[in-house]
Structure formats: structure tokens, C-alpha cells
Design an enzyme around this catalytic site. Structure first.
Site, PDB file in Angstrom:
ATOM      1  CE1 TYR A  54      14.537   1.992 -18.826  1.00  0.00           C
ATOM      2  CE2 TYR A  54      12.435   1.333 -19.797  1.00  0.00           C
ATOM      3  CZ  TYR A  54      13.774   1.664 -19.936  1.00  0.00           C
ATOM      4  OH  TYR A  54      14.343   1.667 -21.186  1.00  0.00           O
ATOM      5  CB  SER A  77      18.388   0.431 -21.314  1.00  0.00           C
ATOM      6  OG  SER A  77      18.884   1.543 -20.617  1.00  0.00           O
ATOM      7  CE  LYS A 115      13.738  -1.453 -22.033  1.00  0.00           C
ATOM      8  NZ  LYS A 115      12.983  -1.831 -23.243  1.00  0.00           N
TER       9      LYS A 115
END
Ligand code: NAD
Ligand code: WQD
Length: 338
Positions: free
Chosen positions: A150, A125, A154
Site C-alpha cells: 500500500y 500519505s 503511494k
């Protein structure tokens, strides 16, 4: 030769299964339906005429992953979408995110290492960049300290893959850093399943327009941007799906320059929130009820991709305009509510 698509009944996964099947790949989907529905299989079949093989289980079960790779020993490509992706939830429940987004990744890589290699595509992302120092954002822009667990999953996920590839020369991987995926398949048969209150802008826009939500709140109009609202790079989910087929083919054809590569996937164009609203009103003919409120914590001012590497090295370029993507999102919203 089969391709495993984890999370393949999800938003981006289902659109990628369609494109893989269109290119003649045999697809096996693993999904625990925690953020999707089995009906998506019918949607995929309505488009391609074929359902992928479907195995329903939770990838957090290491034994089930081991059994899967024993059963499907002809899987040579893996596209790993399965993860938890709600930024706010990750702040409240970090361990859920570290288990689901890191633990599962580790179990899958262990199986590929045991298998003696494979081609592996990872859903990353643009969130790894945080607020980039320069725009458009290139792949060698520094990775900034994550604003959420979150985002950290990644960043750490990329590092795990990079380090694993370093010691496994027959494991080839590509991390794809998505900007803001929006829209739905032009057939109207698959799209982003509206489960719960949408965190993202576009599903909130379409749900407001259809009357499910009272009013869209625009998070801040005092940013140093063209109209004060946040700028993002909104990419049609079908364009994004096609990029996954390109990336997988690159690895299967041994075209990769190293066994760990990273590509930004965006349109290269930034659009403000107000520009998204104007575009939506234009393509839908609906007047959107919205109100400007305070900024949302953790939001970056602006993020849009430098797409040169994906265009020239991957041989992929996003084709759909913002209008087309929003139109497809609106058609999907109407279909889902019909
Ligand atoms: P999604 O929630 O629609 O799809 C994820 C799928 O994975 C769902 O079908 C869910 O049921 C499944 N899943 C989750 N945990 C699982 C588990 N433990 N076992 C089996 N299945 C599991 O999400 P999406 O928008 O399609 O995103 C796919 C990937 O792309 C994610 O890794 C996400 O972090 C990443 N990503 C998404 C965006 C975005 O804006 N949508 C942006 C950048 C990156
Ligand atoms: C876009 C713009 C908001 C909702 C997030 C995750 C990221 C990735 C993509 C998973 C911003 C504004 C939004 C609303 C608004 N997900 N907005 N009102 O924040 O760029 O990225 O989704 O990987 O990790 O952080 O996307 O759609 O939430 O916001 O004004 O109700 O719309 O401020 O400017 P974002 P978004």
C-alpha cells in the site's frame, strides 16, 4: 467547468465534495461503492442541499474511464481519492493494490494527457516517509523504502505523476500527503463508514465506547515517546477536505510554482495513543476499556507534520483540535448506530 472526484462517496472524498459544493464547484463523483454506500449522496445533499452528479463504475475498467471523459469533456479538475487503503490487506494481496492504486491512476492520467492537460490532485500519505529521521516531517524529508505494498503504491503513484507532469507542461498536479484523518462532518450526516473491523485507532475507539468492540488493544507502550505509545498527527477530516479545495483553486488559478507540487496535510501536533484515549474520555464522558499489548508490526514510533509549506504556500491551516475531532467522531458513531 466540472470537477471529477473519484472515490467521492468515501470517507475523505465525501467531505471534500461538501466543501467543493460549498465553494460553488459542480462535482461529478465516480465510485464503485466497494468501500462506501449510495446513501452518502443523501448525506451530502442534507448538508449542501445538492447531490453531486454520480456515475457508478469500477475505475479499473479502462474503457469506462475513456467513455467517462468523452461524456464529461468539460471536466478540468480531478481529485483522485479512489484506491484501496488497508495496509494489512495490501501485504496479503499486493496485485489488488497495484491494479487499483497504480493501474487506475495510469488510466486517468492517460485521459488527462489526451485531453491536453487538467488540474490533478492526488491522495498521498505520510506513509511515504516511513520513520522519518527528523520531526516534524517536512516535504523534503527522504521517502523511505515502503513498509507495505500500500505504502509503495503511494510512493510509485507520486513518481508516475511527477514523471507525467515533466513531459506534459499543461498538466498541473499536487500530491497531498495526509497524516491521520479522523472525525466526521459536524452535521453528523457523513463520516467514516464502519465497514468491517476497523484497522485505524479512532474508529476502533468509538466502536469500543459504543459497545460494538469488547476492548481496544493499545499496540505497545515501550516506544521512546512521552508515555511509551505511538505518536501521530490526527487531522480533522473537514480541515483536510478544505485543503483539497485550496489545492485545486491554486492550480485552476495558475498559482502553482511548478507543475508538480507536494504538500503535507497535518496539524503539526503529535498525539500519543494514550493522549487520544484521554481526550476521547474527556469529550465523550465514556470510560474506555483498553489493554496494552505488543507493538504492531510496521508501525512507526512517531510521525507529525511540519505544516509551514501548507500554511504559507497553500494558504491553509488546520483549525480543529484533537478534542473537537474526537467529539465529531463520537457523534457520528452514535448517529450511525441510532
Ligand atoms: P475510502 O475507502 O473511504 O474511500 C475510497 C473510495 O474509493 C470508496 O468510496 C471506494 O468505494 C472507492 N473506490 C475504491 N476503488 C475504486 C475503484 N476501483 N473504482 C471506483 N471507486 C473505487 O478511503 P479514504 O479514507 O477516503 O481515502 C481516500 C484516499 O486517501 C485513498 O487514496 C487513501 O489511500 C488516501 N489516504 C487515506 C488515509 C486515511 O487514513 N484514511 C490516509 C492517507 C491517505
Ligand atoms: C494510529 C496509532 C497504532 C489501532 C495508517 C496507515 C496509513 C494511513 C493512516 C492510509 C498507532 C495505534 C491503532 C489500534 C492502536 N492510511 N493503534 N490500536 O498506522 O498511523 O496509519 O492509517 O493511507 O497508511 O498506515 O494509523 O490509526 O492504524 O494507528 O494502538 O487498534 O494507533 O499503533 O500508534 P497509522 P492507525
Amino acid at each position: 467547468m466540472k470537477v471529477l472526484v473519484t472515490g467521492g462517496l468515501g470517507f475523505i472524498g465525501s467531505h471534500t465534495v461538501v466543501e467543493l459544493q460549498n465553494e460553488g464547484f459542480e462535482v461529478v463523483v465516480v465510485d464503485n461503492l466497494s468501500n462506501s454506500s449510495k446513501d452518502v449522496l443523501k448525506g451530502i445533499e442534507a448538508i449542501t442541499g445538492k447531490q453531486p452528479i454520480f456515475e457508478e463504475f469500477d475505475l479499473r475498467d479502462k474503457q469506462k474511464i475513456q467513455d467517462f471523459f468523452k461524456k464529461y469533456d468539460d471536466v478540468t479538475g480531478v481529485i483522485h481519492f479512489a484506491a484501496s487503503k488497508a495496509v494489512g490487506e495490501s501485504v496479503e494481496n499486493p496485485l489488488l493494490y497495484y491494479e487499483n492504486n497504480i493501474g487506475v491512476l495510469t488510466y486517468i492520467l492517460q485521459q488527462l494527457e489526451k485531453k491536453g492537460g487538467a488540474s490533478f490532485i492526488f491522495s498521498s500519505s505520510c506513509t511515504v516517509y516511513g520513520q522519518a529521521d527528523a520531526l516534524p516531517i517536512t516535504e523534503d524529508a527522504p521517502v523511505k523504502p515502503a513498509e507495505s505494498p500500500y505504502g509503495n503504491t503511494k510512493q510509485v503513484g507520486e513518481e508516475i505523476i511527477r514523471d507525467t507532469c515533466k513531459v506534459n507542461s499543461d498538466l498541473k498536479a499536487i500530491a497531498l500527503r495526509y497524516f491521520n484523518p479522523i472525525g466526521a462532518h459536524p452535521s453528523g450526516k457523513i463520516g467514516e463508514l464502519p465497514l468491517g473491523v476497523p484497522q485505524n485507532l479512532v474508529p476502533f475507539v468509538t466502536q469500543t465506547a459504543i459497545g460494538l468492540r469488547e476492548q481496544l488493544l493499545v499496540f505497545g507502550n515501550d516506544y521512546p515517546t512521552v508515555d511509551g505509545t505511538g505518536i501521530r498527527d490526527y487531522i480533522h477530516v473537514v480541515d483536510l477536505a478544505k485543503a483539497h479545495v485550496k489545492a485545486l483553486q491554486r492550480l485552476l488559478d495558475d498559482k502553482n510554482e511548478s507543475n508538480y507540487e507536494v504538500f503535507n496535510l497535518g496539524t503539526g501536533k503529535g498525539s500519543s495513543v494514550l493522549e487520544v484515549i484521554q481526550s476521547f474520555e474527556r469529550v465523550s464522558g465514556e470510560k474506555l476499556n483498553y489493554k496494552i499489548v505488543d507493538r504492531r508490526a510496521g508501525d512507526v514510533i512517531a510521525a507529525y507534520a511540519d505544516t509551514q509549506k501548507a500554511n504559507e504556500v497553500l494558504g491553509w491551516k488546520a483549525k480543529s483540535t484533537l478534542d473537537e475531532a474526537l467529539k465529531s467522531a463520537w457523534e457520528w458513531e452514535k448517529n450511525v448506530r441510532a
